[in-house]
Design a protein around this motif. Structure first.
Motif, PDB file in Angstrom:
ATOM      1  N   ILE A 118       5.053   6.532   3.177  1.00  0.00           N
ATOM      2  CA  ILE A 118       5.937   5.491   3.730  1.00  0.00           C
ATOM      3  C   ILE A 118       7.338   6.004   3.440  1.00  0.00           C
ATOM      4  CG2 ILE A 118       6.761   3.112   3.428  1.00  0.00           C
ATOM      5  CD1 ILE A 118       3.868   2.264   3.173  1.00  0.00           C
TER       6      ILE A 118
ATOM      7  N   MET B 247      10.005   7.295  -4.510  1.00  0.00           N
ATOM      8  CA  MET B 247       8.604   7.625  -4.751  1.00  0.00           C
ATOM      9  C   MET B 247       8.297   9.029  -4.236  1.00  0.00           C
ATOM     10  SD  MET B 247       5.312   5.234  -4.019  1.00  0.00           S
ATOM     11  CE  MET B 247       5.608   3.990  -5.249  1.00  0.00           C
TER      12      MET B 247
ATOM     13  N   HIS C 195       9.738   4.327   1.099  1.00  0.00           N
ATOM     14  CA  HIS C 195       9.362   4.445  -0.320  1.00  0.00           C
ATOM     15  C   HIS C 195       9.730   5.834  -0.850  1.00  0.00           C
ATOM     16  CE1 HIS C 195       6.006   1.144   0.047  1.00  0.00           C
ATOM     17  NE2 HIS C 195       7.220   0.684   0.262  1.00  0.00           N
TER      18      HIS C 195
ATOM     19  N   GLU D 155       0.839  -1.198   0.000  1.00  0.00           N
ATOM     20  CA  GLU D 155       0.000   0.000   0.000  1.00  0.00           C
ATOM     21  C   GLU D 155       0.877   1.252   0.000  1.00  0.00           C
ATOM     22  OE1 GLU D 155      -2.242  -0.510   3.560  1.00  0.00           O
ATOM     23  OE2 GLU D 155      -0.557  -0.018   4.862  1.00  0.00           O
ATOM     24  N   HIS D 156       0.316   2.369  -0.483  1.00  0.00           N
ATOM     25  CA  HIS D 156       1.046   3.629  -0.508  1.00  0.00           C
ATOM     26  C   HIS D 156       0.156   4.763  -0.004  1.00  0.00           C
ATOM     27  CE1 HIS D 156       4.308   1.847  -2.804  1.00  0.00           C
ATOM     28  NE2 HIS D 156       3.455   1.424  -3.728  1.00  0.00           N
ATOM     29  N   PRO D 157       0.463   5.362   1.141  1.00  0.00           N
ATOM     30  CA  PRO D 157      -0.245   6.587   1.540  1.00  0.00           C
ATOM     31  C   PRO D 157       0.289   7.772   0.730  1.00  0.00           C
ATOM     32  CG  PRO D 157       1.272   5.871   3.275  1.00  0.00           C
ATOM     33  CD  PRO D 157       1.377   4.869   2.166  1.00  0.00           C
TER      34      PRO D 157
ATOM     35  N   CYS E  25       4.903   9.277  -1.592  1.00  0.00           N
ATOM     36  CA  CYS E  25       4.337   8.283  -0.694  1.00  0.00           C
ATOM     37  C   CYS E  25       4.832   8.624   0.708  1.00  0.00           C
ATOM     38  CB  CYS E  25       4.806   6.892  -1.092  1.00  0.00           C
ATOM     39  SG  CYS E  25       4.243   5.642   0.073  1.00  0.00           S
TER      40      CYS E  25
HETATM   41 CU    CU Z   1       4.639   3.740  -0.686  1.00  0.00          CU
END
Ligand code: CU
Ligand code: C2O
Ligand code: CU
Length: 481
Positions: free
Chosen positions: A459, A467, A462, A409-411, A457
């Motif tokens: 995270i 990202m 990431h 998952e990516h917030p 993102c």
């Molecule tokens: Cu992410």
């Protein structure tokens, strides 16, 4: 201690039913004049006390200017009895001190870097000028031993937080994170206001586990094995009175873990999100809070007994099966009281109108092999691209389609602007939204704040592994107003 548990393999928690908001009727905006009493004399507004954090002393006598000092430095931090680690701290505290202001105030932060590495301070969620946003793409990071003055006006009331934007996966995990509240003088008074800063960190007996050395940390982000609530690795508890009503502000400051929260023993309403108050509050049994997001909760102590805020985490039992643990991170003992229950009246506010988007853009969140860690995270096929992904005009309403093409998952987080979920504006203004693995989420962005803005993102592994990108919002020419 509230949570030395085995680290479960895999990403976030189980699926959560979507909250069920009530109808969100369109409302006419009513002018508020609650800062004047009947005689028409201005009543000076005192910032409410926010439990859980020492507020930074305001050095400026002007009632509309908040001027504070903030220093980042290494520190030995005690998280619980007998549990100490070498970490980083703002003003000697983890989390950092509370910065609070009222909406429209000018905030001046005299920042000093006493770390042995460069850093910046990012004001997560504040719609301020881009050169004050702490983005290393716009502001040269503050070298060790040097200072920077952050100076901006806070345009929105709400629950925010601050953290570095340089090597954020290490600096935030080590303790550089703090709460920031912008109060609205028109808000009702509560029996108490609390800000719960929820974090997790990954430790061993020797200290913080080295960064980005384990494959799961590179893939899923760094999931901690120690939960922290307001910097304490132990359950916090308070005594309260039956019938009282409180406002809790909650933020997830972890590097990666999506928090699954529940409140037992009290009536919970969600009254605010990243971008401030909701026009129509809603009840929820469980809240999914990805890293970066905030929720404002109205908590009503209708019954005596124990009320607890629980964090639900996945872990492995002795048979190596994944099981869910419910860990209370905050408890209130409710004492009997015959006084009639408090009633809270929020001033009306208009529903969010996302308007008609002038264009649709797509962010594809993916991964590829390469880079120093063997894996890079990408947006539209690029890791840390130098050129901005998109350029928009100030005032545009843009539909953003976020496609998660990878498993984890990516917030997804956008700096300097708010958005609402496409088709669900009643869920409020957000700056961060969770995009589950292999799913697509659409948002309607209100691009009102000109400048160069990071999209990434949240995270932090990431983000640091690629990202992280940028969009540009071109200022409206002055003659158009
Ligand atoms: Cu992410
Ligand atoms: Cu919490 Cu780039 O942000
Ligand atoms: Cu941010």
């Amino acid at each position: 201690m509230i949570g030395l548990f085995a680290v479960a393999c895999g990403g976030g928690g189980p699926g959560t039913p979507a909250p069920t908001p009530g109808d969100a009727p369109m409302r006419d905006e009513e002018p508020l004049d609650s800062t004047e009493d009947e005689g028409g004399e201005a009543v000076p507004y005192a910032l409410p006390e926010v439990w859980g954090h020492a507020a930074l002393a305001d050095r400026n006598p002007d009632p509309d200017v908040v001027e504070v000092e903030l220093t980042a430095a290494p520190m030995r931090v005690r998280l619980a009895e007998g549990l100490e680690f070498d970490m980083y701290a703002y003003n000697g505290q983890v989390p950092g001190p509370l910065i609070q202001a009222k909406v429209g105030d000018r905030v001046i932060v005299h920042f000093r870097n006493e770390l042995s590495e460069p850093t910046t301070v990012h004001w997560h969620g504040l719609r301020i000028p881009d050169d004050m946003d702490g983005s290393p793409r716009v502001q040269a990071p503050v070298p060790p031993g040097e200072t920077f003055v952050y100076d901006f006006v806070v345009p929105d009331a709400g629950s925010f937080w601050y953290h570095p934007h340089v090597r954020s996966n290490e600096q935030v995990e080590k303790g550089l994170q703090g709460p920031l509240v912008v109060h609205d003088p028109a808000d009702p008074e509560f029996d108490a206001e609390r800000y719960l800063v929820l974090d997790d960190i990954l430790v061993s007996r020797d200290g913080l586990v080295p960064f980005l050395e384990r494959h799961p940390e590179i893939v899923h982000g760094r999931s901690g094995n120690l939960l922290l609530n307001n910097g304490r690795a132990e359950q916090l508890s308070v005594q309260v009175r039956q019938g009282s009503v409180e406002r809790w502000r909650v933020v997830n400051t972890a590097n990666a873990r999506t928090m699954q929260l529940s409140v037992t023993g009290a009536v919970l309403q969600v009254v605010g999100t990243d971008g401030g108050r909701l026009a129509t509050p809603y009840r929820a049994d469980r809240l999914t809070v990805p890293v970066g997001q905030r929720y404002d909760l109205e908590i009503r102590y209708t019954d005596t007994g124990t009320v607890s805020l629980n964090s639900h985490v996945l872990t492995q039992n002795e048979q190596r099966e994944v099981v869910e643990l419910s860990i209370p991170v905050f408890e209130a003992e409710v004492r009997e009281d015959a006084a009639p229950p408090r009633s809270i009246v929020w001033p009306q506010m208009p529903a969010i109108d996302p308007g008609t988007p002038s264009q649709t853009v797509t962010y594809r969140l993916g991964a590829r092999q390469g880079g120093p860690n063997g894996l890079e995270w990408t947006i539209n096929g690029e890791a840390h691209p130098e050129a901005p992904l998109f350029s928009f005009a100030q005032g545009e309403r843009v539909r953003m389609v976020i496609v998660n093409e990878a498993g984890p998952e990516h917030p997804f987080h956008l700096h300097g602007q708010f958005f609402s979920l496409a088709g669900r504006p009643e869920l409020g203004l957000k700056d961060t939204v969770l995009v589950p693995g292999l799913e697509t989420v659409e948002v309607d962005a209100f691009l009102d704040n000109p400048g160069r803005w990071m999209v990434h993102c949240h995270i932090l592994e990431h983000a640091e592994l690629g990202m992280m990108s940028e969009i540009v919002v071109e200022p409206k020419p002055a003659d158009e107003g």
